[in-house]
Design a protein around this motif. Structure first.
Motif, PDB file in Angstrom:
ATOM      1  N   ARG A  23       0.897  -1.161   0.000  1.00  0.00           N
ATOM      2  CA  ARG A  23       0.000   0.000   0.000  1.00  0.00           C
ATOM      3  C   ARG A  23       0.933   1.208   0.000  1.00  0.00           C
ATOM      4  O   ARG A  23       1.852   1.274   0.815  1.00  0.00           O
ATOM      5  N   ILE A  24       0.715   2.153  -0.908  1.00  0.00           N
ATOM      6  CA  ILE A  24       1.631   3.284  -1.039  1.00  0.00           C
ATOM      7  C   ILE A  24       0.856   4.593  -1.035  1.00  0.00           C
ATOM      8  O   ILE A  24      -0.086   4.791  -1.800  1.00  0.00           O
ATOM      9  N   LEU A  25       1.277   5.490  -0.167  1.00  0.00           N
ATOM     10  CA  LEU A  25       0.745   6.844  -0.099  1.00  0.00           C
ATOM     11  C   LEU A  25       1.841   7.776  -0.580  1.00  0.00           C
ATOM     12  O   LEU A  25       2.892   7.905   0.054  1.00  0.00           O
ATOM     13  N   SER A  26       1.632   8.391  -1.736  1.00  0.00           N
ATOM     14  CA  SER A  26       2.628   9.272  -2.347  1.00  0.00           C
ATOM     15  C   SER A  26       2.202  10.717  -2.219  1.00  0.00           C
ATOM     16  O   SER A  26       1.020  11.035  -2.373  1.00  0.00           O
ATOM     17  N   PHE A  27       3.177  11.580  -1.961  1.00  0.00           N
ATOM     18  CA  PHE A  27       2.940  13.015  -1.860  1.00  0.00           C
ATOM     19  C   PHE A  27       3.795  13.744  -2.874  1.00  0.00           C
ATOM     20  O   PHE A  27       4.938  13.361  -3.126  1.00  0.00           O
ATOM     21  N   GLU A  28       3.238  14.810  -3.450  1.00  0.00           N
ATOM     22  CA  GLU A  28       3.971  15.660  -4.373  1.00  0.00           C
ATOM     23  C   GLU A  28       3.648  17.107  -4.042  1.00  0.00           C
ATOM     24  O   GLU A  28       2.480  17.473  -3.890  1.00  0.00           O
ATOM     25  N   ALA A  41       7.550  12.574  -1.691  1.00  0.00           N
ATOM     26  CA  ALA A  41       7.781  11.649  -0.586  1.00  0.00           C
ATOM     27  C   ALA A  41       6.746  10.542  -0.705  1.00  0.00           C
ATOM     28  O   ALA A  41       5.679  10.735  -1.299  1.00  0.00           O
ATOM     29  N   ALA A  42       7.043   9.393  -0.133  1.00  0.00           N
ATOM     30  CA  ALA A  42       6.095   8.272  -0.159  1.00  0.00           C
ATOM     31  C   ALA A  42       6.194   7.493   1.142  1.00  0.00           C
ATOM     32  O   ALA A  42       7.261   7.394   1.746  1.00  0.00           O
ATOM     33  N   ILE A  43       5.054   6.949   1.545  1.00  0.00           N
ATOM     34  CA  ILE A  43       4.982   6.058   2.699  1.00  0.00           C
ATOM     35  C   ILE A  43       4.415   4.735   2.194  1.00  0.00           C
ATOM     36  O   ILE A  43       3.369   4.717   1.559  1.00  0.00           O
ATOM     37  N   ARG A  56      10.059   6.818   1.848  1.00  0.00           N
ATOM     38  CA  ARG A  56      10.928   6.846   0.673  1.00  0.00           C
ATOM     39  C   ARG A  56      10.858   8.237   0.037  1.00  0.00           C
ATOM     40  O   ARG A  56       9.866   8.937   0.196  1.00  0.00           O
ATOM     41  N   PRO A  57      11.854   8.594  -0.758  1.00  0.00           N
ATOM     42  CA  PRO A  57      11.776   9.883  -1.461  1.00  0.00           C
ATOM     43  C   PRO A  57      10.742   9.859  -2.596  1.00  0.00           C
ATOM     44  O   PRO A  57      10.189  10.895  -2.957  1.00  0.00           O
ATOM     45  N   THR A  58      10.488   8.680  -3.151  1.00  0.00           N
ATOM     46  CA  THR A  58       9.468   8.465  -4.184  1.00  0.00           C
ATOM     47  C   THR A  58       8.847   7.092  -3.930  1.00  0.00           C
ATOM     48  O   THR A  58       9.389   6.297  -3.162  1.00  0.00           O
ATOM     49  N   ALA A  59       7.754   6.794  -4.618  1.00  0.00           N
ATOM     50  CA  ALA A  59       7.097   5.491  -4.441  1.00  0.00           C
ATOM     51  C   ALA A  59       8.029   4.335  -4.769  1.00  0.00           C
ATOM     52  O   ALA A  59       7.982   3.292  -4.127  1.00  0.00           O
ATOM     53  N   GLU A  60       8.901   4.509  -5.757  1.00  0.00           N
ATOM     54  CA  GLU A  60       9.823   3.450  -6.182  1.00  0.00           C
ATOM     55  C   GLU A  60      11.197   3.597  -5.556  1.00  0.00           C
ATOM     56  O   GLU A  60      12.060   2.754  -5.774  1.00  0.00           O
ATOM     57  N   GLY A  61      11.432   4.659  -4.798  1.00  0.00           N
ATOM     58  CA  GLY A  61      12.754   4.946  -4.252  1.00  0.00           C
ATOM     59  C   GLY A  61      13.174   4.001  -3.138  1.00  0.00           C
ATOM     60  O   GLY A  61      12.399   3.177  -2.650  1.00  0.00           O
ATOM     61  N   ASP A  62      14.433   4.149  -2.742  1.00  0.00           N
ATOM     62  CA  ASP A  62      14.982   3.341  -1.657  1.00  0.00           C
ATOM     63  C   ASP A  62      14.447   3.834  -0.319  1.00  0.00           C
ATOM     64  O   ASP A  62      14.261   5.026  -0.105  1.00  0.00           O
ATOM     65  N   GLU A  63      14.258   2.906   0.567  1.00  0.00           N
ATOM     66  CA  GLU A  63      13.764   3.206   1.913  1.00  0.00           C
ATOM     67  C   GLU A  63      14.749   4.112   2.649  1.00  0.00           C
ATOM     68  O   GLU A  63      15.948   3.855   2.669  1.00  0.00           O
ATOM     69  N   LEU A  64      14.218   5.168   3.249  1.00  0.00           N
ATOM     70  CA  LEU A  64      15.038   6.067   4.056  1.00  0.00           C
ATOM     71  C   LEU A  64      14.979   5.712   5.538  1.00  0.00           C
ATOM     72  O   LEU A  64      15.968   5.815   6.254  1.00  0.00           O
ATOM     73  N   GLU A  65      13.786   5.333   6.003  1.00  0.00           N
ATOM     74  CA  GLU A  65      13.576   5.051   7.425  1.00  0.00           C
ATOM     75  C   GLU A  65      12.303   4.233   7.582  1.00  0.00           C
ATOM     76  O   GLU A  65      11.422   4.275   6.717  1.00  0.00           O
ATOM     77  N   ARG A  66      12.183   3.517   8.713  1.00  0.00           N
ATOM     78  CA  ARG A  66      10.966   2.764   9.046  1.00  0.00           C
ATOM     79  C   ARG A  66      10.379   3.293  10.343  1.00  0.00           C
ATOM     80  O   ARG A  66      11.124   3.662  11.251  1.00  0.00           O
ATOM     81  N   TYR A  67       9.056   3.272  10.406  1.00  0.00           N
ATOM     82  CA  TYR A  67       8.349   3.758  11.593  1.00  0.00           C
ATOM     83  C   TYR A  67       7.199   2.819  11.935  1.00  0.00           C
ATOM     84  O   TYR A  67       6.573   2.252  11.059  1.00  0.00           O
ATOM     85  N   TYR A  68       6.909   2.715  13.222  1.00  0.00           N
ATOM     86  CA  TYR A  68       5.734   1.974  13.667  1.00  0.00           C
ATOM     87  C   TYR A  68       4.477   2.811  13.495  1.00  0.00           C
ATOM     88  O   TYR A  68       3.431   2.305  13.139  1.00  0.00           O
ATOM     89  N   GLY A  69       4.579   4.095  13.756  1.00  0.00           N
ATOM     90  CA  GLY A  69       3.399   4.952  13.749  1.00  0.00           C
ATOM     91  C   GLY A  69       3.243   5.769  12.478  1.00  0.00           C
ATOM     92  O   GLY A  69       4.211   6.267  11.915  1.00  0.00           O
ATOM     93  N   PHE A  70       1.995   5.909  12.044  1.00  0.00           N
ATOM     94  CA  PHE A  70       1.671   6.700  10.861  1.00  0.00           C
ATOM     95  C   PHE A  70       2.052   8.157  11.077  1.00  0.00           C
ATOM     96  O   PHE A  70       2.576   8.815  10.180  1.00  0.00           O
ATOM     97  N   ASP A  71       1.834   8.677  12.293  1.00  0.00           N
ATOM     98  CA  ASP A  71       2.165  10.073  12.581  1.00  0.00           C
ATOM     99  C   ASP A  71       3.656  10.338  12.386  1.00  0.00           C
ATOM    100  O   ASP A  71       4.040  11.384  11.854  1.00  0.00           O
TER     101      ASP A  71
END
Length: 99
Positions: A23-28, A41-43, A56-71
């Motif tokens: 599931r991908i949420l992308s922002f522009e 950015a993408a989550i 991620r920096p984009t939907a297809e980009g490399d993972e920058l960080e992982r989080y448990y919380g959506f916030d």
């Protein structure tokens, strides 16, 4: 156009999509002058919706960080876009990510 998978507010466009595995949420960030693409950015989360969220920096980009919380993931996405996480529109279909 806004539906349950897209939203736009304060110069930020959000799109929710599902792939075979995620599931991908992308922002522009939409430029006011209409020129060129703005920052993105993408989550991402696994399709089942229970794993950690990947920023991620984009939907297809490399993972920058992982989080448990959506916030927390939204906070990082806001940093990438140069806006407050409160300014990020979240489409209805993505409202339950990270839960």
């Amino acid at each position: 156009m806004t539906d349950d998978r897209t939203a736009e507010a304060d110069g930020i466009r959000a799109t929710y999509d599902e792939t075979e595995t995620e599931r991908i949420l992308s922002f522009e960030r939409v430029r006011a002058d209409g020129g060129g693409a703005g920052p993105t950015a993408a989550i991402a989360q696994n399709r089942e919706g229970y794993a950690m969220l990947k920023v991620r920096p984009t939907a297809e980009g490399d993972e920058l960080e992982r989080y448990y919380g959506f916030d927390m993931a939204l906070d990082h996405a806001g940093e990438l876009l140069g806006v407050s996480p409160r300014d990020l529109p979240v489409p209805d279909a993505a409202d339950d990510m990270g839960m």
